[in-house]
Design a protein around this motif. Structure first.
Motif, PDB file in Angstrom:
ATOM      1  N   THR A 124       1.413  40.898  47.416  1.00  0.00           N
ATOM      2  CA  THR A 124       0.645  41.624  48.427  1.00  0.00           C
ATOM      3  C   THR A 124      -0.351  42.568  47.746  1.00  0.00           C
ATOM      4  N   GLY A 125      -1.578  42.542  48.227  1.00  0.00           N
ATOM      5  CA  GLY A 125      -2.618  43.386  47.668  1.00  0.00           C
ATOM      6  C   GLY A 125      -3.343  42.787  46.481  1.00  0.00           C
ATOM      7  N   THR A 126      -3.048  41.505  46.184  1.00  0.00           N
ATOM      8  CA  THR A 126      -3.628  40.857  44.999  1.00  0.00           C
ATOM      9  C   THR A 126      -4.267  39.530  45.375  1.00  0.00           C
ATOM     10  N   LEU A 127      -5.409  39.233  44.772  1.00  0.00           N
ATOM     11  CA  LEU A 127      -6.036  37.927  44.886  1.00  0.00           C
ATOM     12  C   LEU A 127      -6.093  37.311  43.494  1.00  0.00           C
ATOM     13  N   VAL A 128      -5.572  36.088  43.370  1.00  0.00           N
ATOM     14  CA  VAL A 128      -5.601  35.359  42.103  1.00  0.00           C
ATOM     15  C   VAL A 128      -6.534  34.164  42.265  1.00  0.00           C
ATOM     16  N   ALA A 129      -7.564  34.093  41.414  1.00  0.00           N
ATOM     17  CA  ALA A 129      -8.548  33.015  41.493  1.00  0.00           C
ATOM     18  C   ALA A 129      -8.503  32.172  40.231  1.00  0.00           C
ATOM     19  N   TYR A 130      -8.721  30.863  40.409  1.00  0.00           N
ATOM     20  CA  TYR A 130      -8.690  29.918  39.300  1.00  0.00           C
ATOM     21  C   TYR A 130     -10.006  29.142  39.256  1.00  0.00           C
ATOM     22  N   LYS A 161     -14.955  35.702  50.771  1.00  0.00           N
ATOM     23  CA  LYS A 161     -16.143  34.877  50.935  1.00  0.00           C
ATOM     24  C   LYS A 161     -16.849  34.677  49.594  1.00  0.00           C
ATOM     25  N   ILE A 162     -16.800  35.694  48.723  1.00  0.00           N
ATOM     26  CA  ILE A 162     -17.380  35.551  47.383  1.00  0.00           C
ATOM     27  C   ILE A 162     -16.738  34.376  46.659  1.00  0.00           C
ATOM     28  N   PHE A 163     -15.417  34.298  46.708  1.00  0.00           N
ATOM     29  CA  PHE A 163     -14.722  33.226  46.001  1.00  0.00           C
ATOM     30  C   PHE A 163     -14.845  31.895  46.734  1.00  0.00           C
ATOM     31  N   ASP A 164     -14.944  31.935  48.053  1.00  0.00           N
ATOM     32  CA  ASP A 164     -15.182  30.693  48.803  1.00  0.00           C
ATOM     33  C   ASP A 164     -16.534  30.085  48.431  1.00  0.00           C
ATOM     34  N   LYS A 165     -17.563  30.926  48.394  1.00  0.00           N
ATOM     35  CA  LYS A 165     -18.896  30.438  48.057  1.00  0.00           C
ATOM     36  C   LYS A 165     -18.967  29.976  46.601  1.00  0.00           C
ATOM     37  N   LYS A 182      -8.014  29.724  45.080  1.00  0.00           N
ATOM     38  CA  LYS A 182      -7.535  31.100  45.029  1.00  0.00           C
ATOM     39  C   LYS A 182      -6.226  31.206  45.805  1.00  0.00           C
ATOM     40  N   ASP A 183      -5.381  32.134  45.394  1.00  0.00           N
ATOM     41  CA  ASP A 183      -4.174  32.502  46.133  1.00  0.00           C
ATOM     42  C   ASP A 183      -4.371  33.937  46.598  1.00  0.00           C
ATOM     43  N   ASP A 184      -4.236  34.133  47.879  1.00  0.00           N
ATOM     44  CA  ASP A 184      -4.661  35.388  48.481  1.00  0.00           C
ATOM     45  C   ASP A 184      -3.479  36.168  49.045  1.00  0.00           C
ATOM     46  N   GLY A 185      -3.283  37.375  48.509  1.00  0.00           N
ATOM     47  CA  GLY A 185      -2.277  38.280  49.047  1.00  0.00           C
ATOM     48  C   GLY A 185      -2.901  39.508  49.669  1.00  0.00           C
ATOM     49  N   LEU A 186      -4.211  39.429  49.968  1.00  0.00           N
ATOM     50  CA  LEU A 186      -4.924  40.545  50.591  1.00  0.00           C
ATOM     51  C   LEU A 186      -4.970  40.347  52.094  1.00  0.00           C
ATOM     52  N   TYR A 187      -4.621  41.374  52.845  1.00  0.00           N
ATOM     53  CA  TYR A 187      -4.627  41.281  54.297  1.00  0.00           C
ATOM     54  C   TYR A 187      -5.843  41.970  54.906  1.00  0.00           C
ATOM     55  N   ALA A 188      -6.348  42.988  54.235  1.00  0.00           N
ATOM     56  CA  ALA A 188      -7.523  43.708  54.743  1.00  0.00           C
ATOM     57  C   ALA A 188      -8.781  43.138  54.096  1.00  0.00           C
ATOM     58  N   GLU A 189      -9.908  43.236  54.806  1.00  0.00           N
ATOM     59  CA  GLU A 189     -11.175  42.807  54.237  1.00  0.00           C
ATOM     60  C   GLU A 189     -11.607  43.792  53.144  1.00  0.00           C
ATOM     61  N   LEU A 190     -12.267  43.261  52.127  1.00  0.00           N
ATOM     62  CA  LEU A 190     -12.678  44.089  50.997  1.00  0.00           C
ATOM     63  C   LEU A 190     -14.119  43.737  50.626  1.00  0.00           C
TER      64      LEU A 190
END
Length: 233
Positions: A124-130, A161-165, A182-190
């Motif tokens: 929770t609170g972490t985004l992991v991108a590959y 959206k940055i990582f989606d694009k 990406k694996d997303d543990g973020l619930y709020a927009e940043l």
């Protein structure tokens, strides 16, 4: 590394860069990152280099690593779990971990030498991108970093959206050979660059939602009152 570092500096991040690091330098860099991330609003970690998985664990492969067999990986490499523990203890407002490390595996064909990196469940609170999908390899020409730095600089983009694009651009340029995830543990927009977009306007009020209770009304000359309208419905 330079592309992503420059993009983060433009976003007012306090950037520390470590290049061509051996095992001890990477371990110290992870420790220092954990210290600096403590109390930070956003902590961003980007790694570009070799990475392998062994027995379900992901490892960063430092400079001068001497790996001749699978058992050497845990000794010569740097476990990504150590970085995750640093983030968990630091407890920044949000953490972003980017592993641009899914290269051609020099240990493929040896026991346990799977391609690329394994998937990490983002806390929770972490985004992991590959840079590419779990278990696959990526090109070594900086294509992922180029697109990531471009979208980091685009104002008003929400983090996911940055990582989606970025993923879409890499997928299209490589004609599907490299597909970032990406694996997303973020619930709020940043938002890293620019403010949150204005909220949408409220929906128009509908008369059916009004609690209209007709009662004695003074005479009205011209126009229409709510009790008249309610009675007509």
């Amino acid at each position: 590394v330079k592309l992503v570092g420059d993009a983060l500096k433009q976003l007012q991040f306090d950037v520390s860069t470590v290049l061509d690091a051996d095992q001890k330098q990477i371990q110290r860099a992870l420790r220092d990152f954990g210290t600096r991330a403590s109390g930070a609003g956003v902590a961003f970690f980007y790694y570009s280099g070799h990475g392998v998985q062994s027995n379900g664990e992901n490892y960063l492969v430092p400079l001068k690593a001497q790996i001749d067999k699978e058992a050497d990986i845990a000794i010569e490499g740097v476990a990504v779990n150590g970085l995750m523990r640093q983030i968990e203890e630091a407890r920044p407002g949000a953490a972003i971990l980017v592993l641009d490390a899914c290269r051609d595996n020099p240990y493929a064909g040896k026991k346990g030498g799977n391609k690329g990196l394994g998937r990490i469940d983002a806390p929770t609170g972490t985004l992991v991108a590959y840079a590419t999908t779990s278990g696959n390899t990526a090109t070594d020409d900086g294509i992922y970093a180029r697109h990531l730095s471009h979208y980091l600089a685009e104002p008003g983009l929400e983090l996911k959206k940055i990582f989606d694009k970025t993923g879409m651009a890499v997928d299209q340029e490589t004609k599907g050979k490299q597909r970032p995830r990406k694996d997303d543990g973020l619930y709020a927009e940043l938002y890293l660059n620019g403010s949150h977009p204005p909220p949408p306007p409220p929906p128009p009020t509908q008369l059916a939602n009004l609690d209209v209770r007709p009662g004695p009304q003074p005479p009205v000359s011209g126009g229409l009152n709510l009790s008249d309208l309610h009675a007509q419905e």
